[in-house]
Motif scaffolding. Structure first.
Motif, PDB file in Angstrom:
ATOM      1  N   THR A 130       0.829  -1.199   0.000  1.00 44.47           N
ATOM      2  CA  THR A 130       0.000   0.000   0.000  1.00 44.47           C
ATOM      3  C   THR A 130       0.870   1.258   0.000  1.00 44.47           C
ATOM      4  N   ARG A 131       0.253   2.389  -0.288  1.00 43.58           N
ATOM      5  CA  ARG A 131       0.949   3.661  -0.234  1.00 43.58           C
ATOM      6  C   ARG A 131       1.169   4.063   1.226  1.00 43.58           C
ATOM      7  N   THR A 135      -2.009  -0.694   6.141  1.00 42.04           N
ATOM      8  CA  THR A 135      -1.232  -1.854   5.688  1.00 42.04           C
ATOM      9  C   THR A 135      -2.052  -3.140   5.718  1.00 42.04           C
ATOM     10  N   ALA A 136      -2.820  -3.317   6.783  1.00 39.27           N
ATOM     11  CA  ALA A 136      -3.551  -4.571   6.962  1.00 39.27           C
ATOM     12  C   ALA A 136      -4.743  -4.345   7.876  1.00 39.27           C
ATOM     13  N   VAL A 137      -5.695  -5.251   7.789  1.00 40.36           N
ATOM     14  CA  VAL A 137      -6.834  -5.270   8.711  1.00 40.36           C
ATOM     15  C   VAL A 137      -6.658  -6.502   9.588  1.00 40.36           C
ATOM     16  N   PHE A 138      -6.223  -6.273  10.810  1.00 45.65           N
ATOM     17  CA  PHE A 138      -5.891  -7.367  11.714  1.00 45.65           C
ATOM     18  C   PHE A 138      -7.152  -7.898  12.405  1.00 45.65           C
ATOM     19  N   GLY A 139      -6.980  -9.011  13.116  1.00 52.00           N
ATOM     20  CA  GLY A 139      -8.073  -9.588  13.864  1.00 52.00           C
ATOM     21  C   GLY A 139      -8.604  -8.622  14.914  1.00 52.00           C
ATOM     22  N   TYR A 140      -9.889  -8.751  15.211  1.00 53.13           N
ATOM     23  CA  TYR A 140     -10.574  -7.794  16.081  1.00 53.13           C
ATOM     24  C   TYR A 140     -11.659  -8.520  16.867  1.00 53.13           C
ATOM     25  N   GLY A 141     -11.790  -8.156  18.125  1.00 52.81           N
ATOM     26  CA  GLY A 141     -12.903  -8.688  18.908  1.00 52.81           C
ATOM     27  C   GLY A 141     -12.453  -9.272  20.230  1.00 52.81           C
ATOM     28  N   LEU A 185      -4.374  -4.376  -0.258  1.00 54.99           N
ATOM     29  CA  LEU A 185      -3.730  -4.289  -1.565  1.00 54.99           C
ATOM     30  C   LEU A 185      -4.184  -3.012  -2.259  1.00 54.99           C
ATOM     31  N   PRO A 186      -3.430  -2.529  -3.248  1.00 52.58           N
ATOM     32  CA  PRO A 186      -3.870  -1.344  -3.993  1.00 52.58           C
ATOM     33  C   PRO A 186      -5.249  -1.567  -4.594  1.00 52.58           C
ATOM     34  N   PRO A 187      -6.049  -0.515  -4.747  1.00 54.14           N
ATOM     35  CA  PRO A 187      -7.396  -0.656  -5.320  1.00 54.14           C
ATOM     36  C   PRO A 187      -7.375  -1.406  -6.642  1.00 54.14           C
ATOM     37  N   GLY A 188      -8.288  -2.327  -6.784  1.00 54.60           N
ATOM     38  CA  GLY A 188      -8.395  -3.104  -8.017  1.00 54.60           C
ATOM     39  C   GLY A 188      -7.589  -4.383  -8.019  1.00 54.60           C
ATOM     40  N   GLU A 189      -6.655  -4.533  -7.076  1.00 52.04           N
ATOM     41  CA  GLU A 189      -5.854  -5.754  -7.006  1.00 52.04           C
ATOM     42  C   GLU A 189      -6.521  -6.772  -6.093  1.00 52.04           C
TER      43      GLU A 189
END
Length: 210
Positions: A21-22, A27-33, A99-103
Motif C-alpha cells: 500500500t501507499r 497496511t492490513a486489517v488485523f483480527g478484532y474482537g 492491496l492497492p485498489p483493483g488488485e
C-alpha cells in the motif's frame, strides 16, 4: 475459563510480511474482537469484507455489514458499526493485508499469510469457526477438518450446516452478496440453536503465536 488477552485489536501484535500500500494507506486489517471468544468469524480479505478505513473486519462494505448485521442480531456485537463492541466473537481475515485498489490476492500472498492466520486461529482457540464465502470455507474445511474431500464446495448447500472438525465445529456462511431471502435468517437460527446447547468441542493445545 481462558483469559488469552483483553486487547481488542490485533491482540497478538501480528505484523504482516509484506506491504503493497501507499504510505498514507492502511497496511492490513488485523483480527478484532474478543480474544477469549468461543466463535471465530473468518472472512476473505479487506477488499471484499471491508475495513480499509476503520481497520475492523466486516465493516464499510455491503458484504461486511450484512455479516455484521447477523452477529448483531445474535447478540455478539453492539454499538458503532465501524468499531463495534464485540463479545464472545473474534473476527479476522484469511488474507489480512490490504492491496492497492483493483488488485486481488494471488495464491502466493495467501501462502505468505497462512502461518499468521493459523497461529492466531489456534491462539484464539474458539469452538465454532464461521468461514464466510467459498475461499475461506475451502481453507477451513481443508485445514481444520477431515471432511473436505467428502464434501462438494457448494456454498448454497453448506450454508448454515454444522460440520465437525478436529477440535472445532465449522458452520460455513455463503457470501452475503448472493444471499437469498431466507439465508440471513438461516444463519441467525443456526447460531441461536448452537448457543442454546453445550457447543464446546474437545480441544487440543493451541500453538504459540510468534
Amino acid at each position: 475459563m481462558k483469559n488469552v488477552t483483553e486487547r481488542t485489536r490485533n491482540p497478538f501484535g501480528l505484523r504482516p510480511p509484506f506491504d503493497r500500500t501507499r504510505p498514507d494507506e492502511r497496511t492490513a486489517v488485523f483480527g478484532y474482537g474478543d480474544a477469549n471468544a468461543d466463535f471465530h468469524l473468518i472472512g476473505n480479505y479487506p477488499g471484499v469484507h471491508g475495513g480499509r478505513e476503520s481497520g475492523v473486519p466486516f465493516t464499510e462494505t455491503e458484504a461486511g455489514e450484512r455479516v455484521q448485521s447477523i452477529v448483531r442480531e445474535v447478540g455478539f456485537a453492539a454499538g458503532s458499526w465501524s468499531e463495534p463492541t464485540v463479545e464472545n466473537l473474534f473476527c479476522s481475515y484469511r488474507h489480512m493485508c490490504c492491496l492497492p485498489p483493483g488488485e486481488t490476492p494471488d495464491e502466493s500472498t495467501y501462502d505468505d499469510l497462512e502461518r499468521y492466520f493459523d497461529a492466531e486461529l489456534r491462539a484464539i482457540n474458539a469452538h465454532i469457526l464461521l468461514p464466510v464465502g467459498e475461499r475461506a470455507t475451502d481453507h477451513v474445511l481443508r485445514s481444520y477438518t477431515t471432511q473436505r474431500d467428502r464434501l462438494e464446495l457448494d456454498m448454497a448447500t453448506l450454508h448454515g450446516q454444522e460440520i465437525r472438525g478436529r477440535g472445532f465445529m465449522v458452520v460455513p456462511i455463503r457470501d452475503p452478496t448472493v444471499w437469498e431471502d431466507t439465508e440471513a435468517d438461516a444463519i441467525v437460527s443456526r447460531l441461536e440453536a448452537i448457543l442454546g446447547r453445550d457447543y464446546r468441542q474437545t480441544k487440543g493445545v493451541a500453538t504459540r503465536v510468534g
